[in-house]
Design a protein around this motif. Structure first.
Motif, PDB file in Angstrom:
ATOM      1  N   PHE A   1      41.662  28.129  39.278  1.00  0.00           N
ATOM      2  CA  PHE A   1      43.232  27.870  39.575  1.00  0.00           C
ATOM      3  C   PHE A   1      43.391  26.673  40.415  1.00  0.00           C
ATOM      4  O   PHE A   1      44.363  25.943  40.709  1.00  0.00           O
ATOM      5  N   PHE A   2      41.983  26.255  41.146  1.00  0.00           N
ATOM      6  CA  PHE A   2      42.065  25.144  42.183  1.00  0.00           C
ATOM      7  C   PHE A   2      42.529  23.862  41.474  1.00  0.00           C
ATOM      8  O   PHE A   2      41.772  23.234  40.776  1.00  0.00           O
ATOM      9  N   GLY A   3      43.435  23.122  42.134  1.00  0.00           N
ATOM     10  CA  GLY A   3      43.618  21.788  41.603  1.00  0.00           C
ATOM     11  C   GLY A   3      44.354  21.771  40.375  1.00  0.00           C
ATOM     12  O   GLY A   3      44.582  20.865  39.701  1.00  0.00           O
ATOM     13  N   ALA A   4      45.033  22.943  40.068  1.00  0.00           N
ATOM     14  CA  ALA A   4      45.574  23.182  38.806  1.00  0.00           C
ATOM     15  C   ALA A   4      47.325  23.705  38.722  1.00  0.00           C
ATOM     16  O   ALA A   4      47.686  24.340  38.089  1.00  0.00           O
ATOM     17  N   ASN A   5      47.680  23.304  40.015  1.00  0.00           N
ATOM     18  CA  ASN A   5      49.281  23.607  40.304  1.00  0.00           C
ATOM     19  C   ASN A   5      49.505  25.043  40.241  1.00  0.00           C
ATOM     20  O   ASN A   5      50.192  25.458  39.397  1.00  0.00           O
ATOM     21  N   PRO A   6      48.621  25.935  41.070  1.00  0.00           N
ATOM     22  CA  PRO A   6      48.975  27.349  40.683  1.00  0.00           C
ATOM     23  C   PRO A   6      50.226  27.982  41.292  1.00  0.00           C
ATOM     24  O   PRO A   6      50.942  26.973  42.208  1.00  0.00           O
ATOM     25  N   LYS A   7      50.905  28.958  40.498  1.00  0.00           N
ATOM     26  CA  LYS A   7      52.343  29.400  40.983  1.00  0.00           C
ATOM     27  C   LYS A   7      52.218  29.984  42.595  1.00  0.00           C
ATOM     28  O   LYS A   7      51.218  30.338  42.925  1.00  0.00           O
ATOM     29  N   VAL A   8      53.163  29.668  43.444  1.00  0.00           N
ATOM     30  CA  VAL A   8      53.013  29.968  44.865  1.00  0.00           C
ATOM     31  C   VAL A   8      54.260  30.550  45.179  1.00  0.00           C
ATOM     32  O   VAL A   8      55.657  30.195  44.557  1.00  0.00           O
ATOM     33  N   ARG A   9      54.207  31.615  45.817  1.00  0.00           N
ATOM     34  CA  ARG A   9      55.610  32.247  46.520  1.00  0.00           C
ATOM     35  C   ARG A   9      55.406  32.426  48.105  1.00  0.00           C
ATOM     36  O   ARG A   9      54.242  32.027  48.655  1.00  0.00           O
ATOM     37  N   PHE A  10      56.344  32.638  48.899  1.00  0.00           N
ATOM     38  CA  PHE A  10      56.113  32.544  50.269  1.00  0.00           C
ATOM     39  C   PHE A  10      56.518  34.206  50.586  1.00  0.00           C
ATOM     40  O   PHE A  10      57.703  34.619  50.249  1.00  0.00           O
ATOM     41  N   LYS A  11      55.652  34.752  51.373  1.00  0.00           N
ATOM     42  CA  LYS A  11      55.796  36.174  51.875  1.00  0.00           C
ATOM     43  C   LYS A  11      57.106  36.242  52.821  1.00  0.00           C
ATOM     44  O   LYS A  11      57.273  35.485  53.781  1.00  0.00           O
ATOM     45  N   SER A  12      57.952  37.434  52.684  1.00  0.00           N
ATOM     46  CA  SER A  12      59.124  37.610  53.173  1.00  0.00           C
ATOM     47  C   SER A  12      58.835  37.716  54.840  1.00  0.00           C
ATOM     48  O   SER A  12      59.430  37.338  55.558  1.00  0.00           O
ATOM     49  N   GLU A  13      57.635  38.339  55.112  1.00  0.00           N
ATOM     50  CA  GLU A  13      57.487  38.819  56.617  1.00  0.00           C
ATOM     51  C   GLU A  13      57.129  37.601  57.407  1.00  0.00           C
ATOM     52  O   GLU A  13      57.377  37.572  58.796  1.00  0.00           O
ATOM     53  N   ASP A  14      56.246  36.465  57.119  1.00  0.00           N
ATOM     54  CA  ASP A  14      56.088  35.702  57.847  1.00  0.00           C
ATOM     55  C   ASP A  14      56.060  34.132  57.197  1.00  0.00           C
ATOM     56  O   ASP A  14      55.525  33.088  57.896  1.00  0.00           O
ATOM     57  N   ARG A  15      56.612  34.114  55.956  1.00  0.00           N
ATOM     58  CA  ARG A  15      56.753  32.944  55.333  1.00  0.00           C
ATOM     59  C   ARG A  15      55.346  32.085  55.075  1.00  0.00           C
ATOM     60  O   ARG A  15      55.550  31.089  54.616  1.00  0.00           O
TER      61      ARG A  15
END
Length: 258
Positions: A23-37
């Motif tokens: 996945f490295f350098g391939a623009n993986p999907k990202v989300r942000f955790k609700s507890e600490d962003r």
């Protein structure tokens, strides 16, 4: 005693690292955790799945603690457990920087007894057991003591440096931020830096494997009262910490840090 576990976690961490590297350098999907962003990517979850399958199939009686798995209080009843960070340094990973690693430890009765850091983008493998030396790609590591006449190379944020006692500030040459905490501790073990100050709220999974590697290289990770860390408590976060070669720790303590 822990050699078989070291071999197991090494194989699993390398497999997880290979998965993450895809996945490295391939623009993986990202989300942000609700507890600490904090960010988490699809690569973190994929690497976590590899580790969980390989490790718990091989040691079904061990407990499990991972940054990317919901905490199960059943781990507190386990004498021995795996403590895992599938990608330590996720922000660096997402940004395409190579300083990230897979961190896997076996913790027994509150202390790490086998630990592995795999840094796939750097092609590095750190290993240790409680009975043997720390290794980097098979070569024995020894955290060197800094020369008394030179400043200490210490990795820490500028705001932390500004709050230190004046004698400690004069002693320190600040090293710029290293995004993976586990890798930062490994840099002390291999002698690239002398010490680091860890802000409060680091977690077991950030620390356990690197703690052991640093200890077996002749350094230490301690709280500000000089005590080693205890893992697999109900709370898995820690207060401010100091890591370094023993010589660096002595000089920092004499300057009022710790």
């Amino acid at each position: 005693m822990w050699r078989a576990d070291l071999d197991l976690i090494t194989e699993a961490a390398q497999a997880a690292g290979a998965t993450a590297l895809g996945f490295f350098g391939a623009n993986p999907k990202v989300r942000f955790k609700s507890e600490d962003r904090s960010p988490v990517s699809e690569a973190d979850y994929a690497a976590n799945d590899v580790l969980k399958e390989k490790l718990l199939v091989a040691r079904p009686n061990y407990g499990w603690l991972s940054e990317e798995t919901d905490d199960d209080p059943a781990r507190l009843r386990c004498e021995t457990l795996f403590v895992v960070d599938p990608i330590d340094g996720t922000r660096a990973f997402i940004a395409g920087k190579d300083v990230w690693c897979v961190s896997v430890a076996v913790v027994h009765r509150g202390r790490p007894v086998a630990g592995v850091l795999v840094a796939p983008a750097l092609r590095q493998l750190y290993q240790a057991t409680a009975e043997g030396p720390a290794l980097l790609d098979g070569a024995v590591l020894k955290a060197p003591g800094p020369a008394e006449e030179r400043p200490l190379a210490v990795a820490l944020p500028e705001d932390v440096l500004a709050r230190l006692p004046e004698p400690a500030r004069r002693l320190i040459h600040r090293v710029s931020h290293v995004p993976s905490l586990a890798y930062r501790l490994a840099m002390i073990a291999d002698g690239r830096i002398d010490a680091t100050v860890v802000k409060k709220n680091a977690h077991d999974w950030d620390l356990a494997a690197a703690d052991l590697i640093l200890a077996r290289a002749g350094g230490a990770l301690v709280d500000l009262s000089g005590q080693p860390l205890v893992y697999n408590r109900e709370s898995v976060s820690h207060g401010m910490l100091l890591a370094g070669s023993l010589a660096a720790q002595r000089r920092l303590a004499a300057a009022g840090l710790g």
